[in-house]
Design an enzyme around this catalytic site. Structure first.
Site, PDB file in Angstrom:
ATOM      1  N   THR A 156       0.824  -1.227   0.000  1.00 40.38           N
ATOM      2  CA  THR A 156       0.000   0.000   0.000  1.00 40.38           C
ATOM      3  C   THR A 156       0.851   1.266   0.000  1.00 40.38           C
ATOM      4  O   THR A 156       0.440   2.284  -0.558  1.00 40.38           O
ATOM      5  CB  THR A 156      -0.974   0.040   1.193  1.00 40.38           C
ATOM      6  OG1 THR A 156      -0.235   0.122   2.430  1.00 40.38           O
ATOM      7  CG2 THR A 156      -1.883  -1.173   1.221  1.00 40.38           C
ATOM      8  N   LEU A 179      -2.927   5.407  -0.666  1.00 40.19           N
ATOM      9  CA  LEU A 179      -4.216   4.756  -0.905  1.00 40.19           C
ATOM     10  C   LEU A 179      -4.251   3.333  -0.334  1.00 40.19           C
ATOM     11  O   LEU A 179      -4.554   2.367  -1.043  1.00 40.19           O
ATOM     12  CB  LEU A 179      -4.530   4.769  -2.399  1.00 40.19           C
ATOM     13  CG  LEU A 179      -4.570   6.175  -3.021  1.00 40.19           C
ATOM     14  CD1 LEU A 179      -4.924   6.099  -4.494  1.00 40.19           C
ATOM     15  CD2 LEU A 179      -5.557   7.085  -2.300  1.00 40.19           C
ATOM     16  N   HIS A 180      -3.964   3.216   0.973  1.00 40.14           N
ATOM     17  CA  HIS A 180      -3.979   1.895   1.617  1.00 40.14           C
ATOM     18  C   HIS A 180      -5.324   1.190   1.370  1.00 40.14           C
ATOM     19  O   HIS A 180      -5.374   0.028   0.954  1.00 40.14           O
ATOM     20  CB  HIS A 180      -3.825   2.027   3.133  1.00 40.14           C
ATOM     21  CG  HIS A 180      -2.654   2.809   3.611  1.00 40.14           C
ATOM     22  ND1 HIS A 180      -1.381   2.293   3.657  1.00 40.14           N
ATOM     23  CD2 HIS A 180      -2.561   4.076   4.103  1.00 40.14           C
ATOM     24  CE1 HIS A 180      -0.556   3.206   4.166  1.00 40.14           C
ATOM     25  NE2 HIS A 180      -1.246   4.280   4.443  1.00 40.14           N
ATOM     26  N   ASP A 181      -6.404   1.872   1.711  1.00 46.89           N
ATOM     27  CA  ASP A 181      -7.721   1.219   1.691  1.00 46.89           C
ATOM     28  C   ASP A 181      -8.255   1.024   0.266  1.00 46.89           C
ATOM     29  O   ASP A 181      -8.794  -0.050  -0.038  1.00 46.89           O
ATOM     30  CB  ASP A 181      -8.707   2.010   2.555  1.00 46.89           C
ATOM     31  CG  ASP A 181      -8.282   2.024   4.026  1.00 46.89           C
ATOM     32  OD1 ASP A 181      -7.461   1.168   4.424  1.00 46.89           O
ATOM     33  OD2 ASP A 181      -8.764   2.890   4.786  1.00 46.89           O
TER      34      ASP A 181
END
Ligand code: RIB
Ligand code: CA
Length: 330
Positions: free
Chosen positions: A224, A266-268
């Site tokens: 991520t 933008l991990h999620d």
């Protein structure tokens, strides 16, 4: 609902069948557009949850509901309801979940805000969200009822601490055999086992989920951290006049101002993205979540043992980022 087809980085529109055929044979990278998705989120602190929800809703995959978790699940539910209303999808139910982790100490961050009664206020929350309606049923009961009603048809995407899902497993152990898959944003699995935020905020819950035997794909910091919006992509979002983009930019600006960040990671969204396109390659290995308060608390360590899960190892970040911004601004 948008058609289940995708514009790829080379500008071609591909339908579900074509995309599936691009997926490697390994079940880990499977792209399967059937079934429903529940998104369990700590929306309101970092900006990537809001981006992930908008991306998921606009992708055309079936979002059954949103559940909220951590510190002030009520305020986060109101935020989710406002975001869904702006997206024109107030039909997607929102359920507030558990505020407090099992044992983990709450890690205060600089500038944290609190109500007069001591409740935490997420930094992106404002008065315009107060009173946004959401469902009465608790997130934990909603997870249990939805998974039981449609065995092997519900994927749960965990993009906050895993408190709600662990509580659902404990209250209704039969969900383990009925949930189709859990996709986790959490952990760091390769290199140094540095504790990642979602796991660190409730390691005991993460340990329950990871050792449950549920099919899991975990997308950790290993991949991520490579998925950051570029200046041009941010500009494209800012120039987009759609109401959702305007709301996302105002939430992002609040987050920038509060935490002094400059670039969204933008991990999620990339964790949701693994349900949409085969951006990510995985390896299969069991994980131990550290629960020693004075030792490995929140670390996610590879181990040989029962319940191997799929761990994201590499990402085609350019393809993901191009696709993400195309869906958001499309
Ligand atoms: O470590 C990144 C995770 O922590 C993301 O889900 C982010 O939104 C925060 O919850
Ligand atoms: Ca999150």
């Amino acid at each position: 609902m948008a058609p289940k087809s995708k514009v790829t980085s080379d500008g071609q529109r591909m339908d579900a069948g074509a995309l599936r055929s691009r997926a490697p044979a390994s079940g880990c990278s499977e792209v399967d557009w059937m079934g429903k998705i529940i998104i369990d989120t700590d929306l309101g602190d970092d900006i990537d949850d809001a981006f992930a929800i908008a991306y998921a809703v606009k992708s055309g995959l079936e979002i059954a509901g949103i559940t909220t978790v951590f510190r002030n699940a009520h305020a986060r539910a109101e935020m989710a309801a406002k975001l869904l209303r702006t997206l024109g999808r107030s039909d997607i139910p929102v359920h507030a979940g558990l505020d407090m982790p099992r044992r983990a100490p709450i890690i205060a961050r600089a500038n944290d805000r609190y109500e007069a009664d001591g409740r935490f206020i997420p930094c992106q929350y404002d008065a315009s969200m107060s009173g946004e309606p959401y469902a009465e049923l608790s997130a934990v009961d909603y997870l249990i009822e939805t998974i039981r009603r449609e065995p092997d048809n519900v994927t749960v995407l965990l993009i906050g601490p895993e408190t709600n899902m662990a509580a659902a497993i404990e209250k209704a152990p039969d969900v383990v055999g009925k949930v189709k898959e859990v996709v986790v944003m959490g952990g760091q699995f390769f290199g140094e086992p540095v504790p990642e935020w979602n796991i660190l905020c409730d390691p005991e819950a993460a340990a329950i989920v990871f050792s449950s035997g549920i099919p899991i794909r975990a997308v950790g910091l290993d991949v991520t951290m490579q998925c950051r919006l570029s200046g041009d992509q941010l500009e494209r979002l800012r120039m987009d006049s759609a109401e959702t983009s305007t709301l996302l930019c105002s939430l992002m600006d609040r987050w920038f101002a509060h935490y002094r960040f400059e670039t969204p990671v933008l991990h999620d969204p990339v964790s949701f993205g693994v349900l949409l396109v085969d951006y990510v390659d995985f390896v299969n290995q069991a994980v131990q979540v550290g629960t020693e308060l004075d030792g490995d608390y929140g670390a996610t360590k590879l181990q040989v043992g029962a319940h191997p899960v799929c761990l994201a190892k590499t990402v085609r970040q350019r393809a993901f980022l191009d696709d993400f911004i195309a869906v958001l601004c499309g």
